[in-house]
Design a protein around this motif. Structure first.
Motif, mmCIF file in Angstrom:
data_model
loop_
_atom_site.group_PDB
_atom_site.id
_atom_site.type_symbol
_atom_site.label_atom_id
_atom_site.label_comp_id
_atom_site.label_asym_id
_atom_site.label_seq_id
_atom_site.Cartn_x
_atom_site.Cartn_y
_atom_site.Cartn_z
ATOM 1 N N SER A 283 -35.408 123.376 55.321
ATOM 2 C CA SER A 283 -34.385 124.159 54.628
ATOM 3 C C SER A 283 -33.039 123.482 54.811
ATOM 4 O O SER A 283 -32.659 123.111 55.932
ATOM 5 N N TYR A 284 -32.324 123.307 53.719
ATOM 6 C CA TYR A 284 -31.001 122.682 53.772
ATOM 7 C C TYR A 284 -30.081 123.453 54.706
ATOM 8 O O TYR A 284 -29.401 122.862 55.558
ATOM 9 N N ASN A 285 -30.073 124.770 54.565
ATOM 10 C CA ASN A 285 -29.165 125.591 55.377
ATOM 11 C C ASN A 285 -29.510 125.516 56.862
ATOM 12 O O ASN A 285 -28.626 125.444 57.714
ATOM 13 N N ILE A 349 -26.225 108.499 59.939
ATOM 14 C CA ILE A 349 -25.114 109.381 60.289
ATOM 15 C C ILE A 349 -23.808 108.631 60.076
ATOM 16 O O ILE A 349 -23.626 107.532 60.617
ATOM 17 N N GLN A 350 -22.929 109.205 59.300
ATOM 18 C CA GLN A 350 -21.597 108.635 59.106
ATOM 19 C C GLN A 350 -20.590 109.525 59.823
ATOM 20 O O GLN A 350 -20.421 110.683 59.466
ATOM 21 N N ILE A 351 -19.944 108.976 60.831
ATOM 22 C CA ILE A 351 -18.964 109.721 61.615
ATOM 23 C C ILE A 351 -17.578 109.561 61.000
ATOM 24 O O ILE A 351 -17.148 108.435 60.704
ATOM 25 N N GLU A 352 -16.885 110.670 60.791
ATOM 26 C CA GLU A 352 -15.544 110.679 60.230
ATOM 27 C C GLU A 352 -14.642 111.545 61.098
ATOM 28 O O GLU A 352 -15.114 112.395 61.852
ATOM 29 N N SER A 353 -13.359 111.353 60.953
ATOM 30 C CA SER A 353 -12.404 112.197 61.664
ATOM 31 C C SER A 353 -12.024 113.380 60.782
ATOM 32 O O SER A 353 -12.076 113.306 59.547
ATOM 33 N N ALA A 354 -11.631 114.465 61.423
ATOM 34 C CA ALA A 354 -11.257 115.664 60.672
ATOM 35 C C ALA A 354 -10.039 115.416 59.800
ATOM 36 O O ALA A 354 -9.877 116.029 58.730
ATOM 37 N N ALA A 355 -9.161 114.502 60.204
ATOM 38 C CA ALA A 355 -7.948 114.223 59.426
ATOM 39 C C ALA A 355 -8.258 113.539 58.106
ATOM 40 O O ALA A 355 -7.452 113.587 57.169
ATOM 41 N N ASP A 356 -9.425 112.896 58.015
ATOM 42 C CA ASP A 356 -9.784 112.181 56.788
ATOM 43 C C ASP A 356 -10.427 113.080 55.738
ATOM 44 O O ASP A 356 -10.751 112.609 54.645
ATOM 45 N N GLN A 357 -10.640 114.344 56.053
ATOM 46 C CA GLN A 357 -11.318 115.237 55.122
ATOM 47 C C GLN A 357 -10.382 115.650 53.992
ATOM 48 O O GLN A 357 -9.182 115.872 54.193
ATOM 49 N N ASP A 358 -10.941 115.743 52.801
ATOM 50 C CA ASP A 358 -10.199 116.174 51.616
ATOM 51 C C ASP A 358 -10.799 117.482 51.116
ATOM 52 O O ASP A 358 -11.901 117.478 50.561
ATOM 53 N N PRO A 359 -10.125 118.607 51.318
ATOM 54 C CA PRO A 359 -10.698 119.902 50.911
ATOM 55 C C PRO A 359 -10.970 120.010 49.415
ATOM 56 O O PRO A 359 -11.795 120.821 48.997
ATOM 57 N N SER A 360 -10.290 119.199 48.608
ATOM 58 C CA SER A 360 -10.455 119.287 47.157
ATOM 59 C C SER A 360 -11.537 118.354 46.616
ATOM 60 O O SER A 360 -11.759 118.301 45.410
ATOM 61 N N CYS A 361 -12.208 117.613 47.499
ATOM 62 C CA CYS A 361 -13.237 116.667 47.049
ATOM 63 C C CYS A 361 -14.486 117.415 46.590
ATOM 64 O O CYS A 361 -15.091 118.173 47.365
ATOM 65 N N LEU A 362 -14.854 117.216 45.351
ATOM 66 C CA LEU A 362 -16.029 117.909 44.803
ATOM 67 C C LEU A 362 -17.330 117.365 45.389
ATOM 68 O O LEU A 362 -18.314 118.110 45.519
ATOM 69 N N LEU A 363 -17.342 116.082 45.764
ATOM 70 C CA LEU A 363 -18.558 115.491 46.311
ATOM 71 C C LEU A 363 -18.868 116.002 47.707
ATOM 72 O O LEU A 363 -20.000 115.850 48.185
ATOM 73 N N CYS A 364 -17.869 116.558 48.380
ATOM 74 C CA CYS A 364 -18.074 117.049 49.743
ATOM 75 C C CYS A 364 -18.497 118.520 49.782
ATOM 76 O O CYS A 364 -18.777 119.049 50.861
ATOM 77 N N GLU A 365 -18.539 119.160 48.617
ATOM 78 C CA GLU A 365 -18.935 120.570 48.587
ATOM 79 C C GLU A 365 -20.435 120.709 48.770
ATOM 80 O O GLU A 365 -21.210 119.807 48.427
ATOM 81 N N ASP A 366 -20.855 121.858 49.298
ATOM 82 C CA ASP A 366 -22.289 122.126 49.447
ATOM 83 C C ASP A 366 -22.957 122.269 48.086
ATOM 84 O O ASP A 366 -22.341 122.785 47.137
ATOM 85 N N PRO A 367 -24.186 121.833 47.949
ATOM 86 C CA PRO A 367 -24.894 122.000 46.667
ATOM 87 C C PRO A 367 -25.187 123.475 46.389
ATOM 88 O O PRO A 367 -25.134 124.317 47.290
ATOM 89 N N GLN A 368 -25.463 123.760 45.139
ATOM 90 C CA GLN A 368 -25.756 125.140 44.756
ATOM 91 C C GLN A 368 -27.118 125.556 45.287
ATOM 92 O O GLN A 368 -27.993 124.745 45.552
ATOM 93 N N ASP A 369 -27.297 126.871 45.428
ATOM 94 C CA ASP A 369 -28.583 127.410 45.894
ATOM 95 C C ASP A 369 -29.645 127.244 44.821
ATOM 96 O O ASP A 369 -29.357 127.263 43.636
#
Length: 369
Positions: A283-285, A349-369
């Motif tokens: 399960s993805y979730n 696994i790709q490790i990133e810092s929290a400062a590099d996150q873009d809240p408006s990035c559509l590719l970073c959103e969870d997929p639909q159910d």
């Protein structure tokens, strides 16, 4: 521009990170068992812990042991299935029963699935090449599609002959031979279910995936027990009521519907696999929630779960961590958490810092159910 994604294979520069030397003894560090994933004990993995990326994955001696047991079960089932399939073809021809021939077709379906499972186990032992970097696992799908096509052809011929018998009932059935052959078929399918039945199944995803081929074969054999029983019942009806010989083509129709239904389920499963969907049992979730429980993980995105074949799961994920967290420790914790719950073919696994996150990035959103 420096890429954020990092590669975690062992190279010359990272050799010291994964090797236990006398220097580590002098520092008082405890050596980590190669077969034990760091973090399995009460303590979480620490920065600089001795860890190799493939220790906890399926490419270990544990997988070889499971494959030996699976091969033994499938080889024994294939031998029994082939013997009784030939017996039913001969007995059905002598008795003049389409129902017995249809049951032989079901055994052909089982034999094909057994051989495909053995073929996939053999292919999985072949090393990957520079052209086929994931190996030969997807060959199982091509073989399955070919077997489904053969099943449709055989079923179509049997249905055509059954329609002819309903329109032109000038045929004779040796009910005694039919009872003997169908009774032996019931016994053979019971033996198959006993061989393929696994008494000690685990309760986690790891055990469930490791024996997927054998469990699938067990389901096929269990279904054939009911199929052979229906043929035996039709044989008894014809034996005591010869005027009801139409029970033979009727039983053929019922068996053909069951055969086609089983192929539809096979096509559905493999279509999800070809579409790179999340495999059964995962399960993805639940995977995302597990990742968020690892110390140092702030957020998870770009989580992708797919499989090469039924039990060869691949997972890639982007993880944002706190600036104060050691990336190696977080990476090791994620690998341990996943490998303790799932059998993974490979993990990225790709490790990133929290400062590099873009809240408006559509590719970073969870997929639909």
């Amino acid at each position: 521009m420096e890429f954020l994604e990092r590669t975690y294979l062992v190279n010359d520069q990272a050799t010291k990170m994964y090797a236990f030397t006398s220097d580590s003894r002098e520092r008082g560090q405890k050596p980590v068992n190669k077969d034990q994933c760091p973090g399995d004990g009460p303590e979480r993995p620490e920065a600089g812990a001795i860890y190799h990326c493939h220790n906890s994955f399926k490419a270990t001696g544990n997988r070889s042991s499971k494959q030996v047991h699976a091969k033994w079960r499938l080889c024994a089932a294939s031998a029994i299935c082939f013997f009784f399939m030939v017996a039913e073809v001969v007995g059905g021809h002598v008795a003049g029963s389409l129902a017995v021939l249809t049951d032989a077709a079901h055994l052909l379906i089982d034999l094909t699935s057994f051989l495909l499972s053995l073929f996939s186990l053999w292919l999985s032992s072949r090393p990957p090449s520079k052209r086929l970097t994931f190996g030969w696992y997807r060959a199982e799908i091509l073989g399955a599609l070919l077997s489904v096509l053969c099943i449709w052809v055989v079923t179509g011929v049997l249905v055509y002959l059954a329609c002819e018998r309903l329109l032109y009932p000038d045929y004779q059935i040796q009910a005694g031979i039919m009872i003997t052959v169908s009774g032996c078929a019931v016994a053979a399918n019971i033996v198959l279910t006993l061989i393929l039945h696994q008494r000690h199944l685990g309760h986690n995803h790891k055990d469930a995936q490791a024996n997927a081929s054998v469990r699938a074969a067990f389901v096929h054999a269990l279904g054939d027990v009911f199929q052979s029983t229906s043929v035996l019942i039709s044989a008894l009806i014809i034996y005591f009521k010869p005027d009801y010989k139409m029970a033979d083509p009727v039983c053929t129709f019922i068996s053909s519907v069951l055969a086609l239904a089983s192929t539809v389920m096979i096509l559905k499963d493999f279509s999800i696999l070809l579409m790179e969907g999340v495999p059964k049992g995962l399960s993805y979730n639940s995977v995302k929630e597990l990742l968020l429980t690892v110390d140092g993980v702030i957020s998870v995105h770009n989580l992708h779960i797919w499989s090469l074949t039924v039990n060869q799961v691949i997972l890639s994920v982007h993880v944002a961590t706190a600036a104060s967290q050691d990336s190696q420790s977080v990476r090791t914790g994620i690998a341990c958490a996943l490998s303790s719950s799932f059998d993974l073919h490979s993990l990225t696994i790709q490790i990133e810092s929290a400062a590099d996150q873009d809240p408006s990035c559509l590719l970073c959103e969870d997929p639909q159910d």
